[in-house]
Design a protein around this motif. Sequence first.
Motif, PDB file in Angstrom:
ATOM      1  N   THR A  34     -26.394  33.547 -82.717  1.00  0.00           N
ATOM      2  CA  THR A  34     -24.979  33.633 -82.345  1.00  0.00           C
ATOM      3  C   THR A  34     -24.699  34.859 -81.486  1.00  0.00           C
ATOM      4  OG1 THR A  34     -24.433  32.538 -84.436  1.00  0.00           O
ATOM      5  CG2 THR A  34     -22.631  33.601 -83.256  1.00  0.00           C
ATOM      6  N   SER A  35     -25.451  35.937 -81.691  1.00  0.00           N
ATOM      7  CA  SER A  35     -25.209  37.148 -80.907  1.00  0.00           C
ATOM      8  C   SER A  35     -25.511  36.950 -79.419  1.00  0.00           C
ATOM      9  CB  SER A  35     -26.057  38.299 -81.451  1.00  0.00           C
ATOM     10  OG  SER A  35     -27.444  38.061 -81.239  1.00  0.00           O
ATOM     11  N   PHE A  36     -26.266  35.913 -79.075  1.00  0.00           N
ATOM     12  CA  PHE A  36     -26.579  35.621 -77.671  1.00  0.00           C
ATOM     13  C   PHE A  36     -25.698  34.512 -77.090  1.00  0.00           C
ATOM     14  CE2 PHE A  36     -30.523  37.657 -79.046  1.00  0.00           C
ATOM     15  CZ  PHE A  36     -30.752  38.520 -77.988  1.00  0.00           C
ATOM     16  N   LYS A  37     -24.677  34.110 -77.812  1.00  0.00           N
ATOM     17  CA  LYS A  37     -23.735  33.106 -77.314  1.00  0.00           C
ATOM     18  C   LYS A  37     -22.457  33.792 -76.841  1.00  0.00           C
ATOM     19  CE  LYS A  37     -25.220  29.409 -80.475  1.00  0.00           C
ATOM     20  NZ  LYS A  37     -24.794  28.477 -81.542  1.00  0.00           N
ATOM     21  N   ASP A  38     -21.808  33.173 -75.856  1.00  0.00           N
ATOM     22  CA  ASP A  38     -20.487  33.680 -75.495  1.00  0.00           C
ATOM     23  C   ASP A  38     -19.457  33.095 -76.457  1.00  0.00           C
ATOM     24  OD1 ASP A  38     -20.100  31.065 -74.696  1.00  0.00           O
ATOM     25  OD2 ASP A  38     -20.427  31.505 -72.574  1.00  0.00           O
ATOM     26  N   LEU A  50     -29.610  26.573 -80.550  1.00  0.00           N
ATOM     27  CA  LEU A  50     -29.906  27.660 -79.620  1.00  0.00           C
ATOM     28  C   LEU A  50     -28.871  27.668 -78.504  1.00  0.00           C
ATOM     29  CD1 LEU A  50     -33.801  27.302 -79.324  1.00  0.00           C
ATOM     30  CD2 LEU A  50     -32.535  29.043 -80.579  1.00  0.00           C
ATOM     31  N   PRO A  51     -28.525  28.839 -77.991  1.00  0.00           N
ATOM     32  CA  PRO A  51     -27.508  28.891 -76.919  1.00  0.00           C
ATOM     33  C   PRO A  51     -28.010  28.206 -75.653  1.00  0.00           C
ATOM     34  CG  PRO A  51     -28.538  31.040 -77.243  1.00  0.00           C
ATOM     35  CD  PRO A  51     -29.016  30.177 -78.361  1.00  0.00           C
ATOM     36  N   SER A  52     -27.151  27.362 -75.084  1.00  0.00           N
ATOM     37  CA  SER A  52     -27.520  26.669 -73.845  1.00  0.00           C
ATOM     38  C   SER A  52     -27.615  27.635 -72.671  1.00  0.00           C
ATOM     39  CB  SER A  52     -26.498  25.568 -73.540  1.00  0.00           C
ATOM     40  OG  SER A  52     -25.183  26.122 -73.466  1.00  0.00           O
ATOM     41  N   ALA A  53     -26.814  28.686 -72.705  1.00  0.00           N
ATOM     42  CA  ALA A  53     -26.850  29.728 -71.657  1.00  0.00           C
ATOM     43  C   ALA A  53     -26.845  31.093 -72.342  1.00  0.00           C
ATOM     44  CB  ALA A  53     -25.670  29.583 -70.705  1.00  0.00           C
ATOM     45  N   PRO A  54     -28.017  31.574 -72.762  1.00  0.00           N
ATOM     46  CA  PRO A  54     -28.069  32.863 -73.469  1.00  0.00           C
ATOM     47  C   PRO A  54     -27.485  33.988 -72.614  1.00  0.00           C
ATOM     48  CG  PRO A  54     -30.180  31.715 -73.598  1.00  0.00           C
ATOM     49  CD  PRO A  54     -29.353  30.981 -72.595  1.00  0.00           C
ATOM     50  N   THR A  55     -26.772  34.876 -73.255  1.00  0.00           N
ATOM     51  CA  THR A  55     -26.151  35.990 -72.555  1.00  0.00           C
ATOM     52  C   THR A  55     -26.277  37.257 -73.389  1.00  0.00           C
ATOM     53  OG1 THR A  55     -24.075  36.843 -71.655  1.00  0.00           O
ATOM     54  CG2 THR A  55     -23.914  35.387 -73.558  1.00  0.00           C
ATOM     55  N   ALA A  56     -26.414  38.375 -72.712  1.00  0.00           N
ATOM     56  CA  ALA A  56     -26.486  39.687 -73.375  1.00  0.00           C
ATOM     57  C   ALA A  56     -25.180  40.454 -73.232  1.00  0.00           C
ATOM     58  CB  ALA A  56     -27.641  40.506 -72.801  1.00  0.00           C
ATOM     59  N   ASN A  57     -24.114  39.767 -72.835  1.00  0.00           N
ATOM     60  CA  ASN A  57     -22.821  40.442 -72.646  1.00  0.00           C
ATOM     61  C   ASN A  57     -22.289  41.041 -73.938  1.00  0.00           C
ATOM     62  OD1 ASN A  57     -22.772  39.822 -69.902  1.00  0.00           O
ATOM     63  ND2 ASN A  57     -21.690  37.889 -70.223  1.00  0.00           N
ATOM     64  N   ASN A  58     -22.586  40.374 -75.055  1.00  0.00           N
ATOM     65  CA  ASN A  58     -22.113  40.914 -76.332  1.00  0.00           C
ATOM     66  C   ASN A  58     -22.750  42.270 -76.619  1.00  0.00           C
ATOM     67  OD1 ASN A  58     -20.553  38.558 -76.938  1.00  0.00           O
ATOM     68  ND2 ASN A  58     -22.457  37.515 -77.481  1.00  0.00           N
ATOM     69  N   TYR A  59     -24.037  42.395 -76.329  1.00  0.00           N
ATOM     70  CA  TYR A  59     -24.724  43.670 -76.550  1.00  0.00           C
ATOM     71  C   TYR A  59     -24.210  44.735 -75.578  1.00  0.00           C
ATOM     72  CZ  TYR A  59     -27.955  41.124 -79.536  1.00  0.00           C
ATOM     73  OH  TYR A  59     -28.499  40.375 -80.556  1.00  0.00           O
ATOM     74  N   ALA A 244     -19.771  39.232 -80.642  1.00  0.00           N
ATOM     75  CA  ALA A 244     -19.867  40.679 -80.413  1.00  0.00           C
ATOM     76  C   ALA A 244     -20.062  41.419 -81.728  1.00  0.00           C
ATOM     77  CB  ALA A 244     -18.610  41.180 -79.707  1.00  0.00           C
ATOM     78  N   VAL A 245     -19.381  40.970 -82.780  1.00  0.00           N
ATOM     79  CA  VAL A 245     -19.565  41.594 -84.098  1.00  0.00           C
ATOM     80  C   VAL A 245     -20.992  41.399 -84.585  1.00  0.00           C
ATOM     81  CG1 VAL A 245     -18.819  41.544 -86.503  1.00  0.00           C
ATOM     82  CG2 VAL A 245     -17.132  41.320 -84.686  1.00  0.00           C
ATOM     83  N   LEU A 246     -21.549  40.207 -84.399  1.00  0.00           N
ATOM     84  CA  LEU A 246     -22.924  39.947 -84.834  1.00  0.00           C
ATOM     85  C   LEU A 246     -23.926  40.705 -83.983  1.00  0.00           C
ATOM     86  CD1 LEU A 246     -22.733  36.131 -85.632  1.00  0.00           C
ATOM     87  CD2 LEU A 246     -22.489  38.085 -87.169  1.00  0.00           C
TER      88      LEU A 246
END
Length: 277
Positions: A34-38, A50-59, A244-246
């Motif tokens: 979940t941390s890699f999902k928007d 699994l996220p279809s479009a992994p993103t690091a924006n949360n990190y 973002a919390v995760l």
Amino acid sequence: MQARKLTQLNWFGGLAGWIWLAIVLIPLYWIVVTSFKDQSAYFTQNPFALPSAPTANNYKLVIQSDFPRYFLNSVIVTAGTIIPAVAISFMAAYAIIRGAGSRFLAGVNGLFLMGLAIPLQATIIPVYLLIIRMRLYDSLLALILPSIAFSIPLSVLVLANFIRDVPKELFESMRVDGATEWGMMRKLALPLTRPALVTVSIYNGLGVWNGFLLPLILTQSPDKRTLPLALWTFQGQYSVNVPAVLASVVLTTLPIVILYAVGRRQLLSGLTAGFSR
């Protein structure tokens, strides 16, 4: 007949082990995925997919929210607690075992054992008043000093049991060779109790790293927050943005996982040494 019963018990134990493994791993998998999902994918996709479009924006969002400062504060508090606490506990345990006939050391050992029966929650008000009197409120030292005090009793108990298992003949042979108590402690007791030192360091380090009550009561400024307290503020600040919390949860627990991976052999050796002797 007995072999059949043992086989049935093994099947039951294996099934229970797999169930427990699933209970532990499934939440971890969900947190990391979940941390890699928007935010939109979190509400629309399958929670375990699994996220279809992994993103690091949360990190990136978490790191931009003063996460490095909170991480540094936690490192300072943990290292500032563990190093002196383990050093003091080791010397105290050595003195208690080597001076077994001393009433003073026996009384000191009794005080350490009494410290095990006093929980942190029961002393938080006296600790708060002492910190105020010492003018240390809202500082990292206000977190380090009580953490040292609460880490020492258990550390002394564990280290004393390990030093007690060191054969007395080794100490006597070093004494014949002219070694002092400091020399025997450094050259004999310290290497033989290294697994116990690693065990108490990791155990106390986890407690200090995850500590929430002391930072909540003894600090006020945002720049003095440690990671658990900062994680609590993240939950309030990004309550709608669950990914973002995760992500902040992952970054908070990552150092603990690395610490365990590095010291797992010494930790397991320290935990099982008492059963193998």
